[in-house]
Motif scaffolding. Structure first.
Motif, PDB file in Angstrom:
ATOM      1  N   TYR A   1      30.568 129.140  71.620  1.00  0.00           N
ATOM      2  CA  TYR A   1      31.397 128.128  70.956  1.00  0.00           C
ATOM      3  C   TYR A   1      31.461 126.841  71.769  1.00  0.00           C
ATOM      4  O   TYR A   1      31.578 125.748  71.205  1.00  0.00           O
ATOM      5  N   GLY A   2      31.382 126.974  73.118  1.00  0.00           N
ATOM      6  CA  GLY A   2      31.341 125.776  73.937  1.00  0.00           C
ATOM      7  C   GLY A   2      30.102 124.943  73.671  1.00  0.00           C
ATOM      8  O   GLY A   2      30.175 123.718  73.555  1.00  0.00           O
ATOM      9  N   VAL A   3      28.956 125.624  73.551  1.00  0.00           N
ATOM     10  CA  VAL A   3      27.710 124.920  73.226  1.00  0.00           C
ATOM     11  C   VAL A   3      27.782 124.342  71.816  1.00  0.00           C
ATOM     12  O   VAL A   3      27.369 123.199  71.574  1.00  0.00           O
ATOM     13  N   TYR A   4      28.321 125.126  70.881  1.00  0.00           N
ATOM     14  CA  TYR A   4      28.491 124.629  69.514  1.00  0.00           C
ATOM     15  C   TYR A   4      29.336 123.360  69.508  1.00  0.00           C
ATOM     16  O   TYR A   4      29.012 122.380  68.824  1.00  0.00           O
ATOM     17  N   GLY A   5      30.446 123.369  70.261  1.00  0.00           N
ATOM     18  CA  GLY A   5      31.324 122.204  70.298  1.00  0.00           C
ATOM     19  C   GLY A   5      30.608 120.962  70.776  1.00  0.00           C
ATOM     20  O   GLY A   5      30.815 119.868  70.228  1.00  0.00           O
ATOM     21  N   ALA A   6      29.734 121.103  71.795  1.00  0.00           N
ATOM     22  CA  ALA A   6      28.993 119.948  72.310  1.00  0.00           C
ATOM     23  C   ALA A   6      28.005 119.421  71.270  1.00  0.00           C
ATOM     24  O   ALA A   6      27.915 118.213  71.034  1.00  0.00           O
ATOM     25  N   ILE A   7      27.270 120.330  70.621  1.00  0.00           N
ATOM     26  CA  ILE A   7      26.280 119.916  69.622  1.00  0.00           C
ATOM     27  C   ILE A   7      26.968 119.298  68.405  1.00  0.00           C
ATOM     28  O   ILE A   7      26.569 118.237  67.904  1.00  0.00           O
ATOM     29  N   ALA A   8      28.016 119.960  67.929  1.00  0.00           N
ATOM     30  CA  ALA A   8      28.725 119.472  66.741  1.00  0.00           C
ATOM     31  C   ALA A   8      29.381 118.124  67.011  1.00  0.00           C
ATOM     32  O   ALA A   8      29.339 117.220  66.159  1.00  0.00           O
ATOM     33  N   ALA A   9      29.993 117.967  68.184  1.00  0.00           N
ATOM     34  CA  ALA A   9      30.625 116.692  68.521  1.00  0.00           C
ATOM     35  C   ALA A   9      29.594 115.570  68.556  1.00  0.00           C
ATOM     36  O   ALA A   9      29.852 114.449  68.086  1.00  0.00           O
ATOM     37  N   GLY A  10      28.411 115.865  69.103  1.00  0.00           N
ATOM     38  CA  GLY A  10      27.344 114.870  69.124  1.00  0.00           C
ATOM     39  C   GLY A  10      26.898 114.467  67.732  1.00  0.00           C
ATOM     40  O   GLY A  10      26.687 113.281  67.442  1.00  0.00           O
ATOM     41  N   LEU A  11      26.761 115.458  66.842  1.00  0.00           N
ATOM     42  CA  LEU A  11      26.358 115.161  65.464  1.00  0.00           C
ATOM     43  C   LEU A  11      27.410 114.320  64.747  1.00  0.00           C
ATOM     44  O   LEU A  11      27.077 113.383  64.005  1.00  0.00           O
ATOM     45  N   ILE A  12      28.671 114.663  64.948  1.00  0.00           N
ATOM     46  CA  ILE A  12      29.756 113.907  64.315  1.00  0.00           C
ATOM     47  C   ILE A  12      29.733 112.457  64.789  1.00  0.00           C
ATOM     48  O   ILE A  12      29.841 111.516  63.987  1.00  0.00           O
TER      49      ILE A  12
ATOM     50  N   VAL B   1      24.651 109.630  54.955  1.00  0.00           N
ATOM     51  CA  VAL B   1      24.485 110.427  56.178  1.00  0.00           C
ATOM     52  C   VAL B   1      25.801 110.555  56.943  1.00  0.00           C
ATOM     53  O   VAL B   1      25.995 111.501  57.710  1.00  0.00           O
ATOM     54  N   GLY B   2      26.727 109.649  56.702  1.00  0.00           N
ATOM     55  CA  GLY B   2      28.025 109.750  57.359  1.00  0.00           C
ATOM     56  C   GLY B   2      28.791 110.996  56.977  1.00  0.00           C
ATOM     57  O   GLY B   2      29.669 111.458  57.722  1.00  0.00           O
ATOM     58  N   ALA B   3      28.470 111.570  55.819  1.00  0.00           N
ATOM     59  CA  ALA B   3      29.162 112.776  55.365  1.00  0.00           C
ATOM     60  C   ALA B   3      28.750 114.004  56.164  1.00  0.00           C
ATOM     61  O   ALA B   3      29.394 115.052  56.055  1.00  0.00           O
ATOM     62  N   VAL B   4      27.675 113.905  56.961  1.00  0.00           N
ATOM     63  CA  VAL B   4      27.328 115.001  57.874  1.00  0.00           C
ATOM     64  C   VAL B   4      28.525 115.292  58.784  1.00  0.00           C
ATOM     65  O   VAL B   4      28.832 116.454  59.086  1.00  0.00           O
ATOM     66  N   ALA B   5      29.204 114.225  59.209  1.00  0.00           N
ATOM     67  CA  ALA B   5      30.398 114.404  60.049  1.00  0.00           C
ATOM     68  C   ALA B   5      31.458 115.205  59.318  1.00  0.00           C
ATOM     69  O   ALA B   5      32.083 116.112  59.895  1.00  0.00           O
ATOM     70  N   ASN B   6      31.670 114.901  58.038  1.00  0.00           N
ATOM     71  CA  ASN B   6      32.650 115.653  57.240  1.00  0.00           C
ATOM     72  C   ASN B   6      32.259 117.115  57.143  1.00  0.00           C
ATOM     73  O   ASN B   6      33.104 118.009  57.315  1.00  0.00           O
ATOM     74  N   GLY B   7      30.986 117.359  56.833  1.00  0.00           N
ATOM     75  CA  GLY B   7      30.528 118.727  56.635  1.00  0.00           C
ATOM     76  C   GLY B   7      30.632 119.560  57.900  1.00  0.00           C
ATOM     77  O   GLY B   7      31.095 120.705  57.863  1.00  0.00           O
ATOM     78  N   VAL B   8      30.214 118.988  59.037  1.00  0.00           N
ATOM     79  CA  VAL B   8      30.260 119.717  60.306  1.00  0.00           C
ATOM     80  C   VAL B   8      31.706 120.021  60.692  1.00  0.00           C
ATOM     81  O   VAL B   8      32.044 121.146  61.076  1.00  0.00           O
ATOM     82  N   LYS B   9      32.571 119.016  60.589  1.00  0.00           N
ATOM     83  CA  LYS B   9      33.981 119.207  60.954  1.00  0.00           C
ATOM     84  C   LYS B   9      34.666 120.239  60.064  1.00  0.00           C
ATOM     85  O   LYS B   9      35.314 121.183  60.553  1.00  0.00           O
ATOM     86  N   ASP B  10      34.525 120.087  58.744  1.00  0.00           N
ATOM     87  CA  ASP B  10      35.177 121.009  57.811  1.00  0.00           C
ATOM     88  C   ASP B  10      34.654 122.432  57.974  1.00  0.00           C
ATOM     89  O   ASP B  10      35.419 123.404  57.928  1.00  0.00           O
ATOM     90  N   ASN B  11      33.345 122.556  58.154  1.00  0.00           N
ATOM     91  CA  ASN B  11      32.736 123.871  58.286  1.00  0.00           C
ATOM     92  C   ASN B  11      33.261 124.596  59.525  1.00  0.00           C
ATOM     93  O   ASN B  11      33.625 125.772  59.472  1.00  0.00           O
ATOM     94  N   GLY B  12      33.316 123.893  60.642  1.00  0.00           N
ATOM     95  CA  GLY B  12      33.771 124.515  61.879  1.00  0.00           C
ATOM     96  C   GLY B  12      35.219 124.942  61.824  1.00  0.00           C
ATOM     97  O   GLY B  12      35.573 126.066  62.218  1.00  0.00           O
TER      98      GLY B  12
ATOM     99  N   ILE C   1      27.209 110.715  66.081  1.00  0.00           N
ATOM    100  CA  ILE C   1      26.020 110.015  65.580  1.00  0.00           C
ATOM    101  C   ILE C   1      26.158 109.692  64.087  1.00  0.00           C
ATOM    102  O   ILE C   1      25.815 108.591  63.642  1.00  0.00           O
ATOM    103  N   ALA C   2      26.682 110.646  63.311  1.00  0.00           N
ATOM    104  CA  ALA C   2      26.811 110.440  61.863  1.00  0.00           C
ATOM    105  C   ALA C   2      27.776 109.306  61.553  1.00  0.00           C
ATOM    106  O   ALA C   2      27.513 108.460  60.680  1.00  0.00           O
TER     107      ALA C   2
END
Length: 498
Positions: free
Chosen positions: A204-215, A30-41, A217-218
């Motif tokens: 993108y501001g909302v995306y940044g908040a959601i993505a940062a939270g997922l990273i 599940v830690g790779a969710v952080a990789n996927g979210v970061k790389d994708n963005g 947590i992961a």
């Protein structure tokens, strides 16, 4: 030692206490969710956001991306060596992983919420600074986390299973954010003034908040979820005084390995091919196939199924025919099959452009090819993990961090080469920037396909050819484990005698 069959004594070794539980494998994956979210963005949205929405010159955005990547690439080997030799009550890897969570999340949030009213020059500096922070802080997490795989299990097939979990969560997490952006956020931020939500900075501001939270947590989930394994992980070497020259001498000695050089060189061509494929994907959908945005989105959603195919298939391939042979066979099928629809269209055997048959052909070809590519990546990642024991036999040191840092280094350094090749293909074909798909001459579209297909196949075939020189089989890996066990037993006997 030419066969991949597992000897009887290997079964005993693989049944040992180092086999991680399902919970540990899930936590690690599940830690790779952080990789996927970061790389994708960073790969798909950052250039669009800063150049088209914020108004920074696209060349400056590309320069910032490149500079941050290069700076991070040269820091990676230092992080890898540091994590191999760290002494702490939480082992060698976990202190880095815990420490990286908050800085990465904060930097990722900041990059999508830049200051309002700043000049272009100041925004460039802001972008470069946040990108460097993201890249370096994320490497502090990613390299130690990747290095955990060979420590969590020495089992030949168990490592493929670990990589499969990690690959599944990485692909799924990253792809989910793309679907979320196009399916939820962009439509949500459509206004009278901004009829296309892709150009609303608030999205993108909302995306940044959601993505940062997922990273965040992961990273914490995989760190905490594998924390109980710390007492069972490998201990660092004894503390010693060693200068900078000595550090780099040890790094070079560790990497002077024929099988590593094979994987390292193969990853060069693989990274170039991946960059080319990613850069051309949506261009081919738009111009070569003339798919609608909805059709392109549906193809992207098919990657969820691809992630399942790759994650399930890789451990099966590892157990039945072995990693190297399996990677080459799976790679041949995937890499020859991927450009097949293009070749069929160029040959004139497909229906007219725009037909449903063409769409479903590309859709299902993409689903299965990406699934096979994920399987290939899992196997090649597990092959990298098996280098650790071979190097330890030769050098007497555990160097997981150095190996995975070197792999990350080459991927980052050559990442842009595929994009450059894509630009050359477009320029040679004569495709103008921002051209309306309906107005592009057929000759230009066909030339784009004729240039792309043989180029991508050539890169992939060179990659597989180089990989064929990798020499560690199942028998060889088990032999390395036996040698290390015998060495440890002799050292223990000598200690008791003293």
């Amino acid at each position: 030692m030419s066969t991949e069959a597992a000897p009887a004594e290997a079964t005993v070794l693989r049944a040992g206490p180092d086999q991680p539980s399902l919970f540990t494998r899930l936590a690690y994956g599940v830690g790779a969710v952080a990789n996927g979210v970061k790389d994708n963005g960073l790969a798909y949205f950052l250039l669009l956001f800063y150049s088209q929405v914020i108004g920074v010159d696209s060349r400056l955005v590309s320069l910032a991306l490149t500079l941050a990547l290069v700076i991070d690439a040269f820091i990676d080997p230092v992080i890898g060596y540091w994590s191999d030799n760290l002494h702490s009550r939480w082992g060698r890897r976990h202190p880095f992983m815990y420490a990286a969570a908050a800085p990465v999340a904060i930097a990722y949030f900041l990059i999508w919420n830049p200051p309002v009213g700043w000049s272009e020059a100041h925004l460039f500096v802001y972008l470069l600074g946040t990108l460097i922070a993201i890249r370096v802080c994320f490497s502090l997490y990613e390299i130690p986390a990747n290095s955990l795989a060979p420590e969590l299990t020495s089992d030949y097939d168990g490592r493929s299973s670990l990589q499969a979990f990690r690959s599944y969560f990485g692909w799924t997490g990253g792809n989910a954010m793309s679907v979320f952006m196009f399916g939820v956020l962009f439509p949500l931020f459509v206004t009278k003034a901004i009829p296309n939500g892709q150009f609303n900075p608030k999205a993108y501001g909302v995306y940044g908040a959601i993505a940062a939270g997922l990273i965040f947590i992961a990273i914490l989930a995989t760190s905490a979820g594998t924390h109980s394994r710390i007492p069972h992980l490998k201990a660092p070497p004894p503390k010693r005084k060693i200068g900078v020259i000595g550090i780099f001498r040890e790094i070079f000695e560790t990497l002077s390995n024929r099988s590593f050089i094979a994987l390292f060189t193969a990853s060069v061509f693989g990274s170039i091919a991946s960059g080319l494929s990613a850069s051309m994907a949506f261009l081919l959908y738009t111009y070569f196939w003339k798919f609608t945005s909805q059709q392109a989105s549906l193809i992207t959603s098919g990657v969820f199924l691809s992630a399942v195919i790759g994650a399930v298939l890789a451990p099966i391939i590892s157990k039945t025919i072995g990693k190297k042979k399996g990677a080459i066979i799976i790679g041949l099928i995937a890499f020859l099959g991927s450009p097949l629809p293009i070749a069929l269209r160029l040959s004139g055997v497909l229906p007219a452009v725009g037909s449903d048959f063409n769409f479903w052909l590309v859709f299902w070809t993409t689903v299965f090819d990406v699934g096979l590519i994920i399987c290939y990546q899992v196997l090649s990642g597990a092959m990298m993990a098996d280098l650790v024991e071979q190097a330890e036999v030769r050098t007497g040191r555990r160097s997981e961090g150095v190996f995975f840092a070197a792999s990350a280094f080459i991927g980052k350094v050559v990442n842009g080469a595929g994009i450059i090749i894509a630009g050359l293909i477009l320029a040679t074909a004569g495709l103008a920037k921002g051209a309306d798909p309906a107005s592009v001459p057929e000759a230009t579209v066909l030339k784009m396909g004729m240039l792309y297909a043989p180029t991508i196949v050539t890169l992939w075939m060179i990659m597989l050819g180089v990989m064929s020189t990798y020499s560690i089989t199942r028998d060889g890996h088990e032999a390395n484990l036996r040698l290390l066990a015998e060495r440890k037993s002799r050292e223990l006997d000598a200690t008791l005698q003293d």
